[in-house]
Design a protein around this motif. Structure first.
Motif, PDB file in Angstrom:
ATOM      1  N   ALA B  20      13.225 -22.456  41.911  1.00  9.48           N
ATOM      2  CA  ALA B  20      14.530 -21.944  41.490  1.00  9.48           C
ATOM      3  C   ALA B  20      14.386 -20.604  40.766  1.00  9.48           C
ATOM      4  CB  ALA B  20      15.224 -22.968  40.586  1.00  9.48           C
ATOM      5  N   MET B  21      13.301 -20.453  40.016  1.00 10.09           N
ATOM      6  CA  MET B  21      13.129 -19.236  39.209  1.00 10.09           C
ATOM      7  C   MET B  21      12.478 -18.092  39.982  1.00 10.09           C
ATOM      8  SD  MET B  21      10.887 -18.594  35.789  1.00 10.09           S
ATOM      9  CE  MET B  21      11.740 -18.088  34.303  1.00 10.09           C
ATOM     10  N   LYS B  22      11.629 -18.412  40.964  1.00 13.79           N
ATOM     11  CA  LYS B  22      10.809 -17.398  41.643  1.00 13.79           C
ATOM     12  C   LYS B  22      10.129 -16.498  40.600  1.00 13.79           C
ATOM     13  CE  LYS B  22      14.313 -17.048  45.346  1.00 13.79           C
ATOM     14  NZ  LYS B  22      13.747 -18.041  46.264  1.00 13.79           N
ATOM     15  N   PRO B  23       9.300 -17.079  39.742  1.00 11.91           N
ATOM     16  CA  PRO B  23       8.792 -16.323  38.592  1.00 11.91           C
ATOM     17  C   PRO B  23       7.857 -15.170  38.974  1.00 11.91           C
ATOM     18  CG  PRO B  23       7.612 -18.388  38.806  1.00 11.91           C
ATOM     19  CD  PRO B  23       8.764 -18.454  39.783  1.00 11.91           C
ATOM     20  N   PHE B  24       7.938 -14.130  38.183  1.00 12.29           N
ATOM     21  CA  PHE B  24       6.997 -13.004  38.245  1.00 12.29           C
ATOM     22  C   PHE B  24       5.771 -13.418  37.440  1.00 12.29           C
ATOM     23  CE2 PHE B  24       6.274  -8.699  35.908  1.00 12.29           C
ATOM     24  CZ  PHE B  24       5.098  -8.473  36.603  1.00 12.29           C
ATOM     25  N   CYS B  25       4.658 -13.561  38.113  1.00  7.48           N
ATOM     26  CA  CYS B  25       3.428 -14.045  37.490  1.00  7.48           C
ATOM     27  C   CYS B  25       2.396 -12.928  37.501  1.00  7.48           C
ATOM     28  CB  CYS B  25       2.887 -15.251  38.258  1.00  7.48           C
ATOM     29  SG  CYS B  25       4.034 -16.636  38.292  1.00  7.48           S
ATOM     30  N   TYR B  26       1.886 -12.615  36.339  1.00  6.23           N
ATOM     31  CA  TYR B  26       0.910 -11.541  36.236  1.00  6.23           C
ATOM     32  C   TYR B  26      -0.473 -12.131  35.993  1.00  6.23           C
ATOM     33  CZ  TYR B  26      -1.629  -7.499  34.452  1.00  6.23           C
ATOM     34  OH  TYR B  26      -2.572  -6.514  34.252  1.00  6.23           O
ATOM     35  N   GLY B  27      -1.435 -11.664  36.751  1.00  7.04           N
ATOM     36  CA  GLY B  27      -2.770 -12.219  36.619  1.00  7.04           C
ATOM     37  C   GLY B  27      -3.859 -11.186  36.493  1.00  7.04           C
ATOM     38  N   LEU B  28      -4.830 -11.483  35.668  1.00  6.73           N
ATOM     39  CA  LEU B  28      -6.110 -10.777  35.698  1.00  6.73           C
ATOM     40  C   LEU B  28      -7.100 -11.750  36.301  1.00  6.73           C
ATOM     41  CD1 LEU B  28      -6.370  -8.897  32.285  1.00  6.73           C
ATOM     42  CD2 LEU B  28      -5.625  -8.039  34.512  1.00  6.73           C
ATOM     43  N   THR B  29      -7.664 -11.386  37.422  1.00  3.16           N
ATOM     44  CA  THR B  29      -8.608 -12.306  38.048  1.00  3.16           C
ATOM     45  C   THR B  29      -9.693 -11.518  38.765  1.00  3.16           C
ATOM     46  OG1 THR B  29      -8.782 -14.332  39.386  1.00  3.16           O
ATOM     47  CG2 THR B  29      -7.305 -12.607  40.223  1.00  3.16           C
ATOM     48  N   ASN B  30     -10.648 -12.228  39.299  1.00  5.64           N
ATOM     49  CA  ASN B  30     -11.765 -11.571  39.969  1.00  5.64           C
ATOM     50  C   ASN B  30     -11.372 -11.141  41.379  1.00  5.64           C
ATOM     51  OD1 ASN B  30     -12.714 -13.725  42.045  1.00  5.64           O
ATOM     52  ND2 ASN B  30     -12.253 -14.835  40.167  1.00  5.64           N
ATOM     53  N   TYR B  31     -12.069 -10.125  41.877  1.00 11.32           N
ATOM     54  CA  TYR B  31     -11.693  -9.590  43.188  1.00 11.32           C
ATOM     55  C   TYR B  31     -12.153 -10.456  44.349  1.00 11.32           C
ATOM     56  CZ  TYR B  31     -16.370  -7.423  42.694  1.00 11.32           C
ATOM     57  OH  TYR B  31     -17.690  -7.190  42.480  1.00 11.32           O
ATOM     58  N   VAL B  32     -12.988 -11.432  44.087  1.00  5.10           N
ATOM     59  CA  VAL B  32     -13.442 -12.305  45.175  1.00  5.10           C
ATOM     60  C   VAL B  32     -12.290 -13.165  45.683  1.00  5.10           C
ATOM     61  CG1 VAL B  32     -15.165 -14.031  45.841  1.00  5.10           C
ATOM     62  CG2 VAL B  32     -15.692 -12.383  44.017  1.00  5.10           C
ATOM     63  N   THR B  33     -11.452 -13.603  44.777  1.00  2.00           N
ATOM     64  CA  THR B  33     -10.443 -14.610  45.100  1.00  2.00           C
ATOM     65  C   THR B  33      -9.020 -14.129  44.818  1.00  2.00           C
ATOM     66  OG1 THR B  33     -10.492 -15.584  42.886  1.00  2.00           O
ATOM     67  CG2 THR B  33     -12.115 -16.403  44.450  1.00  2.00           C
ATOM     68  N   ALA B  34      -8.842 -12.863  44.487  1.00  2.00           N
ATOM     69  CA  ALA B  34      -7.516 -12.363  44.128  1.00  2.00           C
ATOM     70  C   ALA B  34      -6.537 -12.485  45.300  1.00  2.00           C
ATOM     71  CB  ALA B  34      -7.610 -10.908  43.671  1.00  2.00           C
ATOM     72  N   GLY B  35      -7.020 -12.243  46.509  1.00  2.00           N
ATOM     73  CA  GLY B  35      -6.143 -12.321  47.674  1.00  2.00           C
ATOM     74  C   GLY B  35      -5.612 -13.731  47.872  1.00  2.00           C
ATOM     75  N   LEU B  36      -6.484 -14.720  47.759  1.00  2.00           N
ATOM     76  CA  LEU B  36      -6.031 -16.104  47.902  1.00  2.00           C
ATOM     77  C   LEU B  36      -5.042 -16.464  46.799  1.00  2.00           C
ATOM     78  CD1 LEU B  36      -6.234 -18.815  49.433  1.00  2.00           C
ATOM     79  CD2 LEU B  36      -7.948 -19.493  47.744  1.00  2.00           C
ATOM     80  N   SER B  37      -5.326 -16.036  45.577  1.00  2.00           N
ATOM     81  CA  SER B  37      -4.420 -16.363  44.465  1.00  2.00           C
ATOM     82  C   SER B  37      -3.028 -15.786  44.707  1.00  2.00           C
ATOM     83  CB  SER B  37      -4.989 -15.819  43.145  1.00  2.00           C
ATOM     84  OG  SER B  37      -6.218 -16.448  42.848  1.00  2.00           O
TER      85      SER B  37
END
Lengths: 260, 260, 260
Positions: B20-37
């Motif tokens: 319902a919210m379609k939230p804007f989610c901000y992440g700092l993550t590693n480049y190995v798995t950023a695409g999947l996330s």
């Protein structure tokens, strides 16, 4: 306003020119979508190299057949490197594409670096509605890397950007618009799941660079990139979910034959 | 101990709140798995932005609906940036998730940065058994980013972390455990090939953030993220190998309907 | 010249040794292809960790069972970090693989860092024809990360690199060649679409490291990695486009059974 689609010979003609050249395309882009961007360029027959490793920006920026700069590359390089790539392309007369990801979304330092790149005269600028509106000085309302507006809202801003910077400006959305400030082309079709495949827009920036490498008519070539994306997305529309949609999109992109 | 699965209305209720919210989610993550996330968050209907580009951490960390920090993002940003994102989320009352990837695996400088983030009171902490045990002061025996222990071994440490830091702590494994230090929930099921899909855990961190953005009950929302992952993995279990398993996992995640 | 393929018991024997050990493989690689490299190692049963986060290079470089360094990792770390990983592997007697991506393509600062790594005695060096020729002092003619020459052109240079540096040298192409300077092995087969899957070569570097972790005979193990790739590619050859080819390649890699 003109419309273009895969059915138009002009689209397939520009695509055949890319395939004939197999251009070396150098990109600075974000690490979230770099893999997809490389796979898109490989699928259509180009040779991508991505990233800012030591002196790559100044060397590859000048020696590539085309360059694309996705501003979110600033997550793994600095302003000096992104500017070196843009300067190298500009000074080397290499066509280059600017993708001003998330400009206007609230980060002033980041935005300033993007605006500083306009000095190096991008051949084309592509983005979503929020980004193009922000770049033209409007209130784009972007939320992170996502637009909150549809592409038609960006149309007047798009024409302003193109006219003021002497570039080809393109906005993606349910309908894509591509303009040089005088002539505007629309491209429709596609599949809504393109917005659920990370990097659909980012990789289009790379593909536009590829299309510009050997373009006969640059405006047509940029519009053709959008039309080819739209066609590949429609051919992938039988996919059952977002994961296989991305796979089938790449499949169909690799199979699209300008001679068909 | 409570158990939760996709069959429970509470799981689907929390999932419907995310949608319902379609939230804007901000992440700092590693480049190995950023695409999947990013693809996981897009599949469920959220809007992800990932990476530390100039002033993104302080701006997006505060203005997002939820934030996740995967400590392995330190492969492309520095301690100041990771801390800026955590501080921004904390000061902006934005729920945020800490994924202490590889903590306790033998790199003291790296570990110290992770521990320093606890100052900013993560809403939830998720990891594998070795990581949660190490975070609680035990000997987790982690080997790189992999655990060497099963999740049940981490359970007492999990409760300690939750109680001491006032967070929700979650451990992934053959059985997942989620606790606030008082109530503990278990989630079973899934598919062993989740451990052969790079980023299964990393992307779960992002998904948990998405579930927290609009949660009615935070503990339930975190457990629901695990239950939804487990359901999507089971629906993908007909895949023939690890490549198509990842594709089908995303497909099913995108198709799961809270109203079904 | 010897040839090797999946049909040879020696190939399956070395593969079974990797599977028995489940080695922890640490890699520094570029963010374009890091996800595929991790998925390849997970598919065959190894445990990868990738990236330079704080003190990971010196710690994981020494404590892993094998290390691979893809020079294009310089797009997200500096010369000190790449050298720290190579030094740690060398001093810890950990087998390590160097992938000199794009060496000789025109970027002298970048090339100098790669050459400086030879001090740490890589166990194996793998690349495409342009890269191996450039590394041996010839004119490789590389264009970005792509070769402009076929692998047979690199053969004399390959033997020179192996003899001079005391390493195993391997070149990928329509036919792969692997040599220790005395014995040379060829591997044929595969599928042309491997060149349209970003990271096919990069991930092979990681896989070679995995095969070296527990090798009985190192030259055979490196050649076996090529033969296993070739077999998985052939089994994926029914894929309709480049997107599903990559998925099916991973599927078949995960299904290949040394006991079959």
């Amino acid at each position: 306003m003109k419309t273009l689609s895969w059915q138009d010979a002009a689209v397939r003609h520009e695509f055949s020119r890319l395939k004939a050249m197999k251009p070396f395309c150098y990109g600075l882009t974000n690490y979230v979508t770099a893999g997809l961007s490389a796979n898109v360029l490989l699928a259509v027959g180009a040779g991508p190299a991505i990233g800012s490793a030591m002196d790559w920006p100044s060397v590859f920026g000048r020696h590539a057949h085309a360059v694309w700069i996705n501003a979110a590359c600033l997550m793994s390089c600095g302003p000096d490197e992104i500017r070196a790539a843009a300067r190298a392309a500009h000074e080397g007369n290499v066509p280059w594409v600017l993708d001003p990801v998330a400009v206007g979304a609230g980060a002033p330092d980041y935005d300033a670096v993007i605006r500083s790149l306009l000095e190096f005269k991008p051949t084309a600028i592509r983005g979503n509605a929020s980004e193009l509106i922000a770049l033209a000085g409007g209130n784009g309302g972007g939320q992170g890397v996502e637009t909150t507006l549809t592409s038609d809202k960006a149309l007047p801003f798009l024409e302003k950007v193109a006219a003021e910077t002497g570039t080809i400006a393109a906005v993606s959305g349910p309908i894509d618009y591509i303009t040089d400030g005088t002539t505007t082309i629309s491209v429709s079709g596609g599949d809504a799941r393109m917005t659920q495949m990370t990097g659909a827009g980012c990789s289009l920036g790379g593909f536009i660079a590829g299309m510009l490498a050997n373009a006969e008519d640059r405006l047509t070539a940029v519009a053709a990139a959008h039309a080819i994306y739209s066609e590949a997305a429609e051919r992938a529309s039988g996919a059952i979910g977002t994961g296989s949609f991305a796979v089938q999109f790449l499949d169909h992109l690799s199979l699209l034959n300008p001679a068909e």
